[in-house]
Design a protein around this motif. Sequence first.
Motif, PDB file in Angstrom:
ATOM      1  N   TYR A 126       2.113 -11.123   3.629  1.00 50.73           N
ATOM      2  CA  TYR A 126       1.133 -11.448   2.585  1.00 50.73           C
ATOM      3  C   TYR A 126       1.697 -12.498   1.623  1.00 50.73           C
ATOM      4  O   TYR A 126       2.911 -12.621   1.478  1.00 50.73           O
ATOM      5  CB  TYR A 126       0.783 -10.192   1.771  1.00 50.73           C
ATOM      6  CG  TYR A 126       0.413  -9.001   2.624  1.00 50.73           C
ATOM      7  CD1 TYR A 126      -0.739  -9.012   3.415  1.00 50.73           C
ATOM      8  CD2 TYR A 126       1.224  -7.862   2.630  1.00 50.73           C
ATOM      9  CE1 TYR A 126      -1.063  -7.916   4.200  1.00 50.73           C
ATOM     10  CE2 TYR A 126       0.894  -6.766   3.411  1.00 50.73           C
ATOM     11  CZ  TYR A 126      -0.237  -6.801   4.196  1.00 50.73           C
ATOM     12  OH  TYR A 126      -0.559  -5.722   4.966  1.00 50.73           O
ATOM     13  N   GLN A 129       1.605  -8.992  -2.998  1.00 46.93           N
ATOM     14  CA  GLN A 129       1.237  -7.579  -2.870  1.00 46.93           C
ATOM     15  C   GLN A 129       1.271  -6.965  -4.262  1.00 46.93           C
ATOM     16  O   GLN A 129       2.247  -7.134  -4.996  1.00 46.93           O
ATOM     17  CB  GLN A 129       2.218  -6.871  -1.949  1.00 46.93           C
ATOM     18  CG  GLN A 129       1.941  -5.377  -1.821  1.00 46.93           C
ATOM     19  CD  GLN A 129       2.717  -4.740  -0.664  1.00 46.93           C
ATOM     20  OE1 GLN A 129       2.488  -5.073   0.491  1.00 46.93           O
ATOM     21  NE2 GLN A 129       3.638  -3.860  -0.983  1.00 46.93           N
ATOM     22  N   HIS A 211      -2.587  -8.572  -1.003  1.00 46.44           N
ATOM     23  CA  HIS A 211      -2.725  -7.217  -0.473  1.00 46.44           C
ATOM     24  C   HIS A 211      -2.528  -6.215  -1.613  1.00 46.44           C
ATOM     25  O   HIS A 211      -1.701  -6.432  -2.492  1.00 46.44           O
ATOM     26  CB  HIS A 211      -1.630  -7.029   0.591  1.00 46.44           C
ATOM     27  CG  HIS A 211      -1.588  -5.666   1.184  1.00 46.44           C
ATOM     28  ND1 HIS A 211      -2.590  -5.159   1.975  1.00 46.44           N
ATOM     29  CD2 HIS A 211      -0.647  -4.697   1.094  1.00 46.44           C
ATOM     30  CE1 HIS A 211      -2.264  -3.940   2.339  1.00 46.44           C
ATOM     31  NE2 HIS A 211      -1.102  -3.626   1.831  1.00 46.44           N
TER      32      HIS A 211
END
Length: 314
Positions: A126, A129, A211
């Motif tokens: 990602y 996060q 995320h």
Amino acid sequence: MKALVLSGGRGTRLRPITHTSAKQLVPVANKPILFYAIEAIRDAGITDIGIVVGDTQAEIRRACGNGDDWGCKITYLPQEAPLGLAHAVKISEEFMAGEPFVMYLGDNLVKDGIAGLVDEYRAGGYNAQILLAHVPRPKDFGVAELDAATGRVIRLEEKPAEPKTDLALVGVYMFDRNIFEAVNAIKPSARGELEITDAIQYLIDHDYNVHSHVIDGWWKDTGRLEDMLEANRIVLDGLLRKIDGEVDAASSIHGKVRIGKGSRVVNSVIRGPAIIGDNCVIENAYVGPFTSIYYNCVVRGSEIEHSIVLEVVR
Ligand code: TTP
């Protein structure tokens, strides 16, 4: 991967303690809050740590040194003023040198550590996060709104007057180098700070992959006094009994109690969970549950419980 620990700031919510000292060094169960962050980072396999410091930098440097105590390398990153969490990221660009990093607010405590979360971030590839937690008073936090169908974060708001959810941003974030594009693009908020929520919103709006992970273990932002005492209660509850000091025959010790070396308990009752540091004297006193007494303290002719007692700074 590197880490960025934020230990600047003003600490207005913890006054008067923070008039004179760094809030990140207030001890929870007799260990400075900041040390829990460094340990969590080290336990996630990250050893190259930048600590953002402000007015209280001398104290923070004295307490953490070069990181040898943890097998880490600590670099101090002075921030000229507490201009916001995203500003702290901004000044760390050179230190990060293009590597992804964990950003950890130095006054936050995350019970289960962050090793699993760092692994999840690494494996997921990602751009960012974030961690979320359900809280009773979302107004006090950055709040996330998720897409009902996909569960993806669609909007973040800093301390909203009317929160859309009860999902607060926890003070641990993971970013790759794209966060620098965001922190360099955003403008200060109405309160004059570069907000990390705005920087993450920038990533979302520019189709970066953000995320989110809702954590279920406890987490505490110890920015307010009552949160600090609650963190102290929770950590003390997990203590194991260990009596290194001397306890005389007229005293009694009940439950999970730790008493440090060189301490003396005279004609007193100590009811755990409680911790007493090294070289203390507890005399003709009652020390009740959920109390931390730091090193070199004297408690005499007193009753105390649900408290953090600090050593006198001369
Ligand atoms: P906050 O608790 O958001 O801010 P603060 O420390 O200024 O406290 P208060 O609201 O009581 O005045 O900060 C979270 C953490 O980030 C804390 O460890 C301080 C640190 N911080 C910085 O290092 N630089 C900054 O510019 C800000 C705003 C905070």
